[in-house]
Design a protein around this motif. Structure first.
Motif, PDB file in Angstrom:
ATOM      1  N   PHE A  80     -37.459   8.275  56.993  1.00 56.00           N
ATOM      2  CA  PHE A  80     -36.687   7.035  57.114  1.00 56.00           C
ATOM      3  C   PHE A  80     -35.394   7.261  57.916  1.00 56.00           C
ATOM      4  CE2 PHE A  80     -33.523   4.097  55.020  1.00 56.00           C
ATOM      5  CZ  PHE A  80     -33.920   2.973  55.725  1.00 56.00           C
ATOM      6  N   GLU A  81     -34.758   8.416  57.717  1.00 57.44           N
ATOM      7  CA  GLU A  81     -33.544   8.722  58.490  1.00 57.44           C
ATOM      8  C   GLU A  81     -33.848   8.642  59.987  1.00 57.44           C
ATOM      9  OE1 GLU A  81     -30.283   9.138  57.760  1.00 57.44           O
ATOM     10  OE2 GLU A  81     -31.032   8.414  55.825  1.00 57.44           O
ATOM     11  N   PHE A  82     -35.004   9.188  60.365  1.00 59.45           N
ATOM     12  CA  PHE A  82     -35.361   9.123  61.787  1.00 59.45           C
ATOM     13  C   PHE A  82     -35.701   7.696  62.205  1.00 59.45           C
ATOM     14  CE2 PHE A  82     -38.397   8.902  65.213  1.00 59.45           C
ATOM     15  CZ  PHE A  82     -37.609   9.444  66.224  1.00 59.45           C
ATOM     16  N   MET A  83     -36.367   6.993  61.315  1.00 62.73           N
ATOM     17  CA  MET A  83     -36.780   5.635  61.692  1.00 62.73           C
ATOM     18  C   MET A  83     -35.573   4.734  61.930  1.00 62.73           C
ATOM     19  SD  MET A  83     -39.998   5.736  59.262  1.00 62.73           S
ATOM     20  CE  MET A  83     -40.907   4.288  59.534  1.00 62.73           C
ATOM     21  N   LYS A  84     -34.519   4.976  61.170  1.00 69.47           N
ATOM     22  CA  LYS A  84     -33.289   4.190  61.397  1.00 69.47           C
ATOM     23  C   LYS A  84     -32.765   4.448  62.815  1.00 69.47           C
ATOM     24  CE  LYS A  84     -31.045   5.461  57.573  1.00 69.47           C
ATOM     25  NZ  LYS A  84     -30.027   5.576  56.544  1.00 69.47           N
ATOM     26  N   VAL A  85     -32.827   5.735  63.226  1.00 71.72           N
ATOM     27  CA  VAL A  85     -32.382   6.084  64.588  1.00 71.72           C
ATOM     28  C   VAL A  85     -33.230   5.313  65.605  1.00 71.72           C
ATOM     29  CG1 VAL A  85     -32.229   7.967  66.278  1.00 71.72           C
ATOM     30  CG2 VAL A  85     -31.643   8.408  63.878  1.00 71.72           C
ATOM     31  N   ALA A  86     -34.539   5.343  65.383  1.00 74.31           N
ATOM     32  CA  ALA A  86     -35.455   4.693  66.338  1.00 74.31           C
ATOM     33  C   ALA A  86     -35.219   3.181  66.362  1.00 74.31           C
ATOM     34  CB  ALA A  86     -36.901   5.018  65.959  1.00 74.31           C
ATOM     35  N   ILE A  87     -35.014   2.598  65.192  1.00 78.62           N
ATOM     36  CA  ILE A  87     -34.767   1.141  65.132  1.00 78.62           C
ATOM     37  C   ILE A  87     -33.463   0.813  65.863  1.00 78.62           C
ATOM     38  CG2 ILE A  87     -34.209  -0.782  63.572  1.00 78.62           C
ATOM     39  CD1 ILE A  87     -36.163   0.571  61.518  1.00 78.62           C
ATOM     40  N   ASP A  88     -32.449   1.628  65.618  1.00 77.12           N
ATOM     41  CA  ASP A  88     -31.164   1.370  66.280  1.00 77.12           C
ATOM     42  C   ASP A  88     -31.276   1.517  67.796  1.00 77.12           C
ATOM     43  OD1 ASP A  88     -30.205   0.957  63.774  1.00 77.12           O
ATOM     44  OD2 ASP A  88     -29.087   2.839  63.625  1.00 77.12           O
ATOM     45  N   ILE A 142     -38.355  16.539  65.393  1.00 71.38           N
ATOM     46  CA  ILE A 142     -37.065  15.976  64.952  1.00 71.38           C
ATOM     47  C   ILE A 142     -36.710  16.521  63.559  1.00 71.38           C
ATOM     48  CG2 ILE A 142     -37.094  13.861  66.321  1.00 71.38           C
ATOM     49  CD1 ILE A 142     -38.048  13.512  62.755  1.00 71.38           C
ATOM     50  N   ALA A 143     -37.578  17.395  63.019  1.00 77.25           N
ATOM     51  CA  ALA A 143     -37.412  17.838  61.626  1.00 77.25           C
ATOM     52  C   ALA A 143     -36.077  18.552  61.404  1.00 77.25           C
ATOM     53  CB  ALA A 143     -38.588  18.736  61.232  1.00 77.25           C
ATOM     54  N   GLU A 144     -35.759  19.512  62.292  1.00 76.14           N
ATOM     55  CA  GLU A 144     -34.526  20.286  62.085  1.00 76.14           C
ATOM     56  C   GLU A 144     -33.297  19.398  62.138  1.00 76.14           C
ATOM     57  OE1 GLU A 144     -34.074  23.326  61.026  1.00 76.14           O
ATOM     58  OE2 GLU A 144     -36.243  23.241  60.770  1.00 76.14           O
ATOM     59  N   SER A 145     -33.233  18.538  63.154  1.00 76.37           N
ATOM     60  CA  SER A 145     -32.068  17.645  63.278  1.00 76.37           C
ATOM     61  C   SER A 145     -31.932  16.784  62.041  1.00 76.37           C
ATOM     62  CB  SER A 145     -32.181  16.719  64.485  1.00 76.37           C
ATOM     63  OG  SER A 145     -32.759  17.345  65.549  1.00 76.37           O
ATOM     64  N   ILE A 146     -33.035  16.220  61.596  1.00 75.88           N
ATOM     65  CA  ILE A 146     -32.973  15.302  60.455  1.00 75.88           C
ATOM     66  C   ILE A 146     -32.557  16.059  59.187  1.00 75.88           C
ATOM     67  CG2 ILE A 146     -34.454  13.927  58.895  1.00 75.88           C
ATOM     68  CD1 ILE A 146     -33.561  12.407  61.427  1.00 75.88           C
ATOM     69  N   LYS A 147     -33.103  17.241  58.994  1.00 76.24           N
ATOM     70  CA  LYS A 147     -32.754  18.011  57.785  1.00 76.24           C
ATOM     71  C   LYS A 147     -31.279  18.409  57.798  1.00 76.24           C
ATOM     72  CE  LYS A 147     -37.369  19.914  56.994  1.00 76.24           C
ATOM     73  NZ  LYS A 147     -37.807  19.362  55.731  1.00 76.24           N
ATOM     74  N   ARG A 148     -30.712  18.634  59.008  1.00 72.62           N
ATOM     75  CA  ARG A 148     -29.286  18.994  59.129  1.00 72.62           C
ATOM     76  C   ARG A 148     -28.382  17.769  59.063  1.00 72.62           C
ATOM     77  NH1 ARG A 148     -30.600  22.150  63.754  1.00 72.62           N
ATOM     78  NH2 ARG A 148     -29.801  20.460  65.036  1.00 72.62           N
ATOM     79  N   GLY A 149     -28.980  16.587  59.092  1.00 76.19           N
ATOM     80  CA  GLY A 149     -28.175  15.357  59.138  1.00 76.19           C
ATOM     81  C   GLY A 149     -27.599  15.115  60.523  1.00 76.19           C
ATOM     82  N   GLY A 180     -28.547  14.537  67.367  1.00 79.01           N
ATOM     83  CA  GLY A 180     -29.609  15.458  67.817  1.00 79.01           C
ATOM     84  C   GLY A 180     -30.960  14.766  67.772  1.00 79.01           C
ATOM     85  N   ALA A 181     -31.215  14.034  66.686  1.00 72.90           N
ATOM     86  CA  ALA A 181     -32.506  13.338  66.552  1.00 72.90           C
ATOM     87  C   ALA A 181     -32.634  12.272  67.638  1.00 72.90           C
ATOM     88  CB  ALA A 181     -32.619  12.717  65.160  1.00 72.90           C
ATOM     89  N   ALA A 182     -31.540  11.581  67.911  1.00 64.51           N
ATOM     90  CA  ALA A 182     -31.575  10.535  68.951  1.00 64.51           C
ATOM     91  C   ALA A 182     -31.836  11.167  70.323  1.00 64.51           C
ATOM     92  CB  ALA A 182     -30.263   9.756  68.956  1.00 64.51           C
ATOM     93  N   VAL A 199     -33.584  13.918  70.898  1.00 60.74           N
ATOM     94  CA  VAL A 199     -35.011  14.268  70.960  1.00 60.74           C
ATOM     95  C   VAL A 199     -35.828  13.009  71.261  1.00 60.74           C
ATOM     96  CG1 VAL A 199     -37.006  15.140  69.666  1.00 60.74           C
ATOM     97  CG2 VAL A 199     -34.774  16.246  69.386  1.00 60.74           C
ATOM     98  N   LEU A 200     -35.489  11.937  70.587  1.00 60.13           N
ATOM     99  CA  LEU A 200     -36.211  10.672  70.807  1.00 60.13           C
ATOM    100  C   LEU A 200     -36.151  10.274  72.285  1.00 60.13           C
ATOM    101  CD1 LEU A 200     -37.526   7.988  69.919  1.00 60.13           C
ATOM    102  CD2 LEU A 200     -35.264   7.190  69.231  1.00 60.13           C
ATOM    103  N   LYS A 201     -34.952  10.352  72.862  1.00 60.75           N
ATOM    104  CA  LYS A 201     -34.812   9.930  74.266  1.00 60.75           C
ATOM    105  C   LYS A 201     -35.583  10.861  75.200  1.00 60.75           C
ATOM    106  CE  LYS A 201     -30.625   7.439  73.508  1.00 60.75           C
ATOM    107  NZ  LYS A 201     -29.225   7.560  73.219  1.00 60.75           N
ATOM    108  N   GLU A 202     -35.595  12.157  74.871  1.00 60.12           N
ATOM    109  CA  GLU A 202     -36.316  13.115  75.709  1.00 60.12           C
ATOM    110  C   GLU A 202     -37.827  12.868  75.636  1.00 60.12           C
ATOM    111  OE1 GLU A 202     -35.280  14.840  77.959  1.00 60.12           O
ATOM    112  OE2 GLU A 202     -36.794  16.384  78.348  1.00 60.12           O
ATOM    113  N   VAL A 203     -38.309  12.557  74.450  1.00 58.31           N
ATOM    114  CA  VAL A 203     -39.748  12.287  74.290  1.00 58.31           C
ATOM    115  C   VAL A 203     -40.130  11.028  75.081  1.00 58.31           C
ATOM    116  CG1 VAL A 203     -41.496  11.547  72.609  1.00 58.31           C
ATOM    117  CG2 VAL A 203     -40.090  13.556  72.146  1.00 58.31           C
ATOM    118  N   VAL A 204     -39.284  10.028  75.033  1.00 59.31           N
ATOM    119  CA  VAL A 204     -39.553   8.806  75.809  1.00 59.31           C
ATOM    120  C   VAL A 204     -39.514   9.128  77.302  1.00 59.31           C
ATOM    121  CG1 VAL A 204     -38.640   6.525  76.409  1.00 59.31           C
ATOM    122  CG2 VAL A 204     -38.774   7.226  74.007  1.00 59.31           C
TER     123      VAL A 204
END
Ligand code: SAM
Ligand code: SF4
Length: 321
Positions: free
Chosen positions: A49-57, A275-282, A286-288, A290-295
């Motif tokens: 869910f933490e990642f999904m919030k990033v993706a939604i935002d 995105i696991a490491e970024s999300i686990k570290r809060g 970093g997660a955002a 990774v998302l942009k790089e994947v896109v």
């Protein structure tokens, strides 16, 4: 907004909450045993869910829960509610084999789920058993009735295969039509995990079969789905998903997240970033990133069709289809 290198807007995230499944569909995971990802390697619902919030935002406005079989993961309704509460306007859907739907449909609906896609490849109990590896049809059909009863919108997915269920294309369409459910015929996509020797029915052949019984017009793509839609004279719409065709990837608006936290730019290829490491570290930034790089690295097209066609080594049960 997330835009890839080919100017496609990416606003759709498919989240596979588990690769495990209670079926062994011939086109997906006929073989057992293979090693499942250990449960401790899966991201918790809170982490996903933490990642999904990033993706939604960042602009994602459609989320589909998938698997493996998503209903095998406990407390799925709570996960759905987290997403719904964060942004109720999200188009929140799930793809399921429906086996466990009878006892869960109401809870899922109450949690905020809007739509489901159900895989129905056959209406014959023995064929269902041959495809899924066990006697599943009764539970599946009861699950569908329950979903309709509680007010979920339901679409049907069918993968027609020669010598198996190809003779049921019209029956599955009629079954779906009678219940107000749109059906989509999905071309079988060759992959390294499927049973050897399967032959799918190509889009052209599906149209030939349907054309003998019905008149329909070609509406083309609707921009939001990989499906090409057709409308029959009485207004009923069905779709065909043609990954071997040229236009399939032009419409692609999606990325996929696995239960372990791997973000996958394309259903066909093995490439992924975690995105696991970024999300686990809060580390939300970093997660955002990774998302942009994947896109950014989303490939232009798959390799199912064309001259350099290959067999994909990506497992459907991992990506969620
Ligand atoms: N277990 C759920 C289900 O079967 O609906 C969700 C996961 S399943 C991987 C998602 C979708 O992928 C299903 O509609 C299934 O029919 C489709 N699928 C799986 N393997 C496929 C293949 N080799 N070719 C085409 N579609 C496939
Ligand atoms: Fe399970 Fe769905 Fe794959 Fe069938 S297609 S084995 S139900 S994940």
């Amino acid at each position: 907004m997330l835009i890839d290198s080919y100017d496609r807007v990416v606003d759709y995230l498919r989240v596979s909450v588990t690769e495990r499944c209670n079926f062994r569909c011939q086109y997906c995971m006929p073989e057992k045993p293979f090693s499942w990802v250990p449960k401790e390697n899966l991201l918790s619902f809170e982490e996903l869910f933490e990642f999904m919030k990033v993706a939604i935002d960042e602009g994602v406005n459609k989320i589909r829960i998938t698997g493996g079989e998503p209903l095998l993961r406990e407390d799925l309704d709570k996960f759905i509610k987290m997403i719904y509460d964060y942004k109720p306007s999200i188009d929140l859907a799930m793809t399921t084999n429906a086996f466990l739907l009878k006892g869960t449909a109401q809870r899922l609906k109450d949690a905020g789920l809007k739509r489901i896609n159900v895989s129905i490849d056959t209406l014959k109990p023995q064929v269902a058993q041959d495809i899924a590896g066990k006697d599943v049809l009764k539970n599946v059909l009861e699950g569908v009735e329950e979903a309709l009863k509680v007010g979920l919108k339901v679409k049907v997915n069918m993968v027609p295969m020669k010598g198996m269920n190809a003779d049921e294309i019209i029956d599955v369409l009629e079954y779906s039509k009678e219940r107000g459910m749109s059906v989509r015929f999905i071309e079988y996509m060759e992959n390294a995990y499927a049973k050897a020797g399967l032959t799918g029915v190509k889009a052209k052949e599906v149209l030939e079969i349907l054309g003998k019984k019905y008149e329909f017009s070609d509406d083309g793509f609707d921009g939001a789905s990989p499906s090409r839609y057709y409308t029959m004279k009485d207004g009923y719409r069905f779709g065909i998903i043609e990954p071997y065709g040229d236009d399939f990837c032009k419409q692609c608006n999606r990325i996929r997240l696995t239960a372990e936290g791997n973000l996958i730019p394309c259903l066909y290829f093995d490439e992924a970033m975690s995105i696991a490491e970024s999300i686990k570290r809060g580390d939300i930034k970093g997660a955002a990133a990774v998302l942009k790089e994947v896109v950014r690295t989303k490939p232009e097209k798959n390799r199912w069709g064309g001259d350099d066609a290959e067999v994909s080594s990506r497992a459907f049960y991992e990506t969620g289809g």
